[in-house]
Design an enzyme around this catalytic site. Structure first.
Site, short mmCIF file in Angstrom:
data_model
loop_
_atom_site.label_atom_id
_atom_site.label_comp_id
_atom_site.label_asym_id
_atom_site.label_seq_id
_atom_site.Cartn_x
_atom_site.Cartn_y
_atom_site.Cartn_z
CG ASP A 115 -2.29 -7.21 1.84
OD1 ASP A 115 -2.69 -6.80 0.73
OD2 ASP A 115 -1.52 -6.56 2.57
N GLY A 167 -8.27 -11.19 0.08
CA GLY A 167 -9.40 -10.47 -0.48
C GLY A 167 -9.07 -9.00 -0.66
CG PHE A 195 -8.73 -2.89 2.08
CD1 PHE A 195 -9.03 -1.84 1.22
CD2 PHE A 195 -7.40 -3.14 2.39
CE1 PHE A 195 -8.03 -1.06 0.66
CE2 PHE A 195 -6.38 -2.34 1.85
CZ PHE A 195 -6.70 -1.30 0.98
CG HIS A 231 -1.44 7.27 4.72
ND1 HIS A 231 -0.17 7.69 5.01
CD2 HIS A 231 -1.29 6.01 4.20
CE1 HIS A 231 0.71 6.75 4.69
NE2 HIS A 231 0.05 5.72 4.20
#
Length: 341
Positions: A203, A228, A230, A248
């Site tokens: 995360d 980091g 994503f 989502h």
């Protein structure tokens, strides 16, 4: 132009729909006053509840009476109230609680719901229109509200974690990376279910610096964190990747970018589990909670809830191969399993 007559029973039914908003206001009040926590020790009179929550007794009674009429808490004799199973979902820091999520939804999120027409007519996010920034920027600017939202997500996780570990076998996987893993609740559940596996919670830095302090003692030798974005890079070389309530949040182009980053990090044959709601294809006119949860996405984020065919389209464009959908016992979430061919 001829108009269809309105049947009186449907005027009443629409009025009942509107009343859900009034009820939600009562639920938020009970959540903010920690009423469920107060009643967890046993029934209390409205006088005692008012004193302990620094509330006006007459007004608090009206709130509690309305909630009890809907089955949330129970009113006993002499204006005494008790906790029941429904009201227990408003307790603090218990798996499955919706307390913090309700406070966020009826707090900073609510103006977005009141401005859905902006999304419909402009194709843009109402939350950003109302607050002048996206939800992630907003929570960085208001860290106390961001912390509450994080607790809300953790509480909702308690609703699905048992279903995830009971319906998917994590034991065969040596290294598991949870992408956007937050405080680690998902990872801890997976590792406790697979004693030979190790895990990496991935995360942003402001999240993982807190998560590192939360890793349970019995998992510290098998669990670590990595930092980091994503959108850029995730830890490479694991044989299983998971993402719960990540895809989502983003639009199709953003999702494809995230999935391609995962693809590049995954060895051939590695699997990715996308834990999200899956709207049934061809479910016209049929109720499904994800069709309403999709409105949360519309109000607050660029993302959406998707049908299985829409998930398959994202996977195809990112190079990943769809394997199957694993049901976990709730409409709220399913596991979309895919792999790198």
């Amino acid at each position: 132009m001829k108009k269809q007559p309105v049947k009186p029973e449907f005027t009443l039914k629409m009025f009942e729909v509107l009343s859900r908003m009034w009820l939600v206001g009562c639920v938020k009040t009970a959540a903010e006053l920690n009423i469920a926590d107060q009643l967890a020790y046993g029934p209390k009179t409205i006088s005692a509840l008012a004193a302990e929550t620094h509330s006006n007794e007459k007004e608090l009674y009206r709130i509690m009476r309305a909630l009890s009429s809907e089955g949330i808490f129970e009113e006993l004799e002499n204006k005494t109230f008790a906790l029941n199973d429904f009201g227990a979902a408003l307790q603090t820091s218990v798996p499955g609680t919706v307390k913090d999520f309700i406070i966020a939804n009826v707090g900073e999120h609510f103006p977005g719901f009141a401005d859905l027409i902006y999304a419909v007519q402009k194709g843009k996010v109402p939350f950003e229109h109302v607050h002048g920034m996206n939800i992630w920027e907003y929570y960085k600017e208001h860290p106390e509200l961001g912390a509450n939202f994080g607790r809300g997500m953790t509480g909702l996780s308690g609703m699905v974690l048992n279903g995830i570990v009971e319906n998917f076998d994590f034991a065969p996987y040596k290294t598991i990376v949870d992408i956007g893993g937050g405080n680690g609740a998902m990872m801890y559940a997976m590792l406790n279910a697979s004693p030979e596996s190790s895990g990496i919670i991935f995360d942003e830095a402001h999240v993982t610096e807190k998560t590192l302090q939360l890793i349970p003692e019995n998992l510290k030798d098998r669990c670590t964190v990595a930092t980091g974005s994503f959108f850029e890079k995730v830890p490479s070389g694991a044989d299983l990747y998971t993402m719960k309530w990540i895809i989502h949040d983003w639009n199709d182009d953003e999702c494809i970018q995230i999935l391609k980053v995962c693809y590049n990090a995954m060895p051939k044959g590695a699997k990715l589990l996308i834990v999200d709601a899956v709207i049934p294809d061809n479910s016209r006119n049929e109720p499904h909670i994800s069709k309403l949860f999709d409105i949360v996405m519309m109000a607050c984020l660029t993302g959406r809830e998707r049908t299985l065919n829409e998930f398959k389209n994202l996977l195809d464009k990112s190079g990943l191969k769809f394997n199957r959908v694993v049901q976990i016992g709730t409409e709220v979430k399913s596991i979309v399993e895919c792999e790198k061919p």
